[in-house]
Design an enzyme around this catalytic site. Structure first.
Site, PDB file in Angstrom:
ATOM      1  N   MET A 194       0.839  -1.198   0.000  1.00 25.57           N
ATOM      2  CA  MET A 194       0.000   0.000   0.000  1.00 25.57           C
ATOM      3  C   MET A 194       0.878   1.253   0.000  1.00 25.57           C
ATOM      4  SD  MET A 194      -3.322  -0.657  -0.023  1.00 25.57           S
ATOM      5  CE  MET A 194      -4.270   0.479   0.963  1.00 25.57           C
ATOM      6  N   CYS A 195       0.918   1.954   1.119  1.00 23.17           N
ATOM      7  CA  CYS A 195       1.642   3.221   1.300  1.00 23.17           C
ATOM      8  C   CYS A 195       0.932   4.360   0.574  1.00 23.17           C
ATOM      9  CB  CYS A 195       3.087   3.149   0.836  1.00 23.17           C
ATOM     10  SG  CYS A 195       4.103   1.992   1.775  1.00 23.17           S
ATOM     11  N   GLY A 196       1.020   5.531   1.164  1.00 24.07           N
ATOM     12  CA  GLY A 196       0.409   6.715   0.573  1.00 24.07           C
ATOM     13  C   GLY A 196       1.442   7.813   0.395  1.00 24.07           C
ATOM     14  N   ARG A 245      -3.795   4.026   3.934  1.00 24.94           N
ATOM     15  CA  ARG A 245      -2.820   3.436   3.022  1.00 24.94           C
ATOM     16  C   ARG A 245      -1.501   3.129   3.737  1.00 24.94           C
ATOM     17  NH1 ARG A 245      -4.111   3.116  -2.141  1.00 24.94           N
ATOM     18  NH2 ARG A 245      -1.923   2.624  -2.567  1.00 24.94           N
TER      19      ARG A 245
END
Length: 298
Positions: free
Chosen positions: A1-3, A32
């Site tokens: 994910m990660c944002g 995220r």
């Protein structure tokens, strides 16, 4: 994910609001990446001076008298501004290398988060809202900045593993994706003299861009070459002292959206990160094309 979020201001009148706008964007990306968060702010330039942003898990004792001890070691005046577990050390620009060497030998496990004339990076384990509040990011001003919310997949949840990564003066990177050739590239870059702190593949990407720019490439050219030299899937948002760049790999499986007005350029992993920006209803909004470099300079 990660944002990922990023904001590059064209309108100088918005600079006092940079931290507030980036904080809102960062918090919107919490789901995220709830493990850790970080933000890079490009602030005001002071001729002849540079900054080291440092961190310690024992900040109360590690930072007590630090400016005086460091100043004595490097033979120059050092000022300190403490923010929770981080501190910004300002000193003559030509003393930065000596200061890094001196800090490595000091007690308190003092770790360098960023170095540069105008760059400050703040990052910690925890929810983005909590991290932003700890460092009072909403009160910060500047010309541009990038942020990251992390969901750890390839390495442990630690402060050093959080993004952004700074591997060259005033240059930093945030990343969503995964690189497959980061170990071999890490060994090559280390032989070339580029300093890499962690096992995180994102730091290798940052170090690669640093190496390319140290060898004469512009940010845009370094991002172009990353498409050939980095294997994997990735979205990068990069900051330099006067620039802001974005690139996605040729497959572009990680989400990304950009918006541009006469006042700013903004990036978000999802559009909802941008909805509270001023004038967003009149912005040109688009999805960055695969294998296409976008960059802006002041």
């Amino acid at each position: 994910m990660c944002g990922i979020v990023g904001l590059f201001l064209k309108d100088k009148s918005l600079e006092p609001q940079l931290g507030d706008m980036l904080t809102d964007m960062l918090i919107t990306m919490t789901d995220r990446g709830p493990d850790s968060a970080g933000i890079a702010i490009y602030g005001a330039d002071k001729d002849g001076t540079a900054k080291l942003t440092v961190q310690s898990d024992n900040a109360e004792t590690a930072f007590d008298g630090l400016a005086e001890r460091l100043g004595a070691d490097i033979g120059a005046t050092v000022s300190i501004r403490v923010k929770d577990t981080h501190a910004v050390l300002e000193m003559p620009e030509d003393k930065i290398k000596d200061a890094r060497a001196a800090l490595a030998n000091m007690a308190g496990n003092i770790r360098v988060m960023s170095t540069g004339e105008i760059l400050e990076i703040y990052k910690e384990v925890g929810l983005p809202k909590d991290v932003a509040e700890r460092f009072e990011v909403s009160k910060m001003s500047g010309s541009h900045g990038i942020g990251h919310t992390r969901m750890a997949t390839e390495s442990a949840v630690t402060t050093m593993g959080a993004h952004p990564f700074n591997t060259g003066a005033d240059q930093c990177l945030v990343h969503n994706g995964s690189l497959s050739n980061h170990n071999s590239l890490r060994r090559k870059l280390t032989r070339e003299g580029v300093h890499i702190e962690t096992k995180n593949d994102s730091e290798v990407a940052a170090a690669y861009l640093t190496w390319r720019m140290q060898n004469g490439a512009t940010l845009g050219e370094a991002l172009e070459s990353s498409l050939d030299d980095l294997d994997g899937f990735f979205t990068f948002v990069v900051g330099t002292k006067d620039g802001f760049g974005v690139v996605r790999d040729p497959i572009a499986c990680k989400p990304a959206v950009m918006a541009e007005t006469d006042a700013y350029v903004a990036f978000g992993s999802e559009y909802r990160a941008l909805v509270n920006l001023p004038g967003i209803e009149d912005a040109r909004v688009w999805e960055p094309e695969p294998a296409t470099v976008y960059f802006w300079n002041h």
